[in-house]
Design a protein around this motif. Structure first.
Motif, PDB file in Angstrom:
ATOM      1  N   THR A  36      25.985  -3.467  57.165  1.00 20.61           N
ATOM      2  CA  THR A  36      25.493  -2.210  56.647  1.00 20.61           C
ATOM      3  C   THR A  36      26.138  -1.619  55.468  1.00 20.61           C
ATOM      4  OG1 THR A  36      24.745  -1.643  58.846  1.00 20.61           O
ATOM      5  CG2 THR A  36      24.794  -0.233  57.446  1.00 20.61           C
ATOM      6  N   SER A  37      27.563  -1.597  55.549  1.00 20.79           N
ATOM      7  CA  SER A  37      28.331  -0.827  54.349  1.00 20.79           C
ATOM      8  C   SER A  37      28.052  -2.120  53.065  1.00 20.79           C
ATOM      9  CB  SER A  37      29.743  -1.223  54.868  1.00 20.79           C
ATOM     10  OG  SER A  37      30.055  -0.055  56.048  1.00 20.79           O
ATOM     11  N   TRP A  38      28.057  -3.173  53.306  1.00 23.98           N
ATOM     12  CA  TRP A  38      27.848  -3.851  51.906  1.00 23.98           C
ATOM     13  C   TRP A  38      26.472  -3.925  51.407  1.00 23.98           C
ATOM     14  CZ3 TRP A  38      24.065  -7.677  51.014  1.00 23.98           C
ATOM     15  CH2 TRP A  38      24.226  -8.327  49.933  1.00 23.98           C
ATOM     16  N   PHE A  39      25.332  -3.730  52.461  1.00 20.12           N
ATOM     17  CA  PHE A  39      24.125  -3.440  51.819  1.00 20.12           C
ATOM     18  C   PHE A  39      23.849  -2.169  51.247  1.00 20.12           C
ATOM     19  CE2 PHE A  39      19.779  -2.186  52.610  1.00 20.12           C
ATOM     20  CZ  PHE A  39      19.035  -3.399  51.882  1.00 20.12           C
ATOM     21  N   VAL A  40      24.514  -1.163  51.776  1.00 13.52           N
ATOM     22  CA  VAL A  40      24.414   0.383  51.124  1.00 13.52           C
ATOM     23  C   VAL A  40      24.959   0.265  49.900  1.00 13.52           C
ATOM     24  CG1 VAL A  40      25.009   2.611  51.276  1.00 13.52           C
ATOM     25  CG2 VAL A  40      23.939   1.453  53.166  1.00 13.52           C
ATOM     26  N   ALA A  41      26.361  -0.413  49.904  1.00 18.71           N
ATOM     27  CA  ALA A  41      27.171  -0.476  48.545  1.00 18.71           C
ATOM     28  C   ALA A  41      26.490  -1.381  47.572  1.00 18.71           C
ATOM     29  CB  ALA A  41      28.536  -0.828  49.017  1.00 18.71           C
TER      30      ALA A  41
END
Length: 195
Positions: A36-41
């Motif tokens: 999720t963090s990677w996708f949002v960033a």
């Protein structure tokens, strides 16, 4: 200490099986947070903004500059929100998380009704309190007859064994070899008579 058949359907789940379910869920959540963090960033950095070259904010109408300036916030927010959504969603909709499903566990309310959003939320508050107390809220599983942890007591739930392990052929053979989990043998005097 009275031994209970750990393989009986509907029996209260113990500390070990619930601990393994918690560990499985923690691993799934860790992967989910990273993803999720990677996708949002990735979305913010590649499509909307370039955090290395943020233009100056000239006013509230300068949306691109505002997004660029605060692009570091959505990643941590998503990382904090994922575990909350994960647990509430699975408890509310399926009465079990993937870790609980793998361990053959099921949530049930003491009043016999279906899980609700409010019940799942209360359980999550209990999880937070238990973690805040250094895990002491989970140790009450060992001391109560219904194996209830602090989250269960706050939400009015219990965790049950959802499937009989004896139905699985490999486990059935293993259980047949151990005397602790084998069903008690009846004596000839205890057998029902045909009279």
């Amino acid at each position: 200490m009275k031994l209970r058949h750990a393989t009986q359907h509907g029996g209260y789940a113990g500390f070990a099986s619930r601990g393994f379910a918690f560990a499985i869920d923690a691993a799934v959540i860790a992967v989910g947070i990273a993803g999720t963090s990677w996708f949002v960033a990735a979305i913010l950095n590649s499509i909307l903004v370039d955090p290395e070259n943020c233009p100056p904010v000239s006013g509230w109408g300068d949306l691109r500059a505002i997004l660029c300036r605060y692009s570091h916030i959505p990643g941590p927010v998503a990382a904090l929100g994922f575990p909350v959504v994960y647990r509430i969603l699975f408890w509310w909709t399926a009465s079990k998380t993937p870790g609980m499903a793998m361990m053959g566990l099921q949530l049930a309310r003491l009043n016999g009704e279906a899980m609700t959003f409010v019940t799942a939320l209360r359980r999550l508050v209990g999880y937070g309190l238990s973690l805040f107390l250094g895990g002491l809220g989970f140790l009450t599983i060992l001391a109560t007859d219904r194996r209830q942890a602090l989250p269960d007591r706050l939400a009015g739930t219990v965790v049950l064994n959802a499937r009989p392990a004896r139905a699985e052929p490999l486990l059935a053979r293993a259980f047949a070899k151990t005397r602790l989990l084998a069903p008690p043998k009846t004596r000839a005097s205890d057998a029902p008579s045909d009279r």
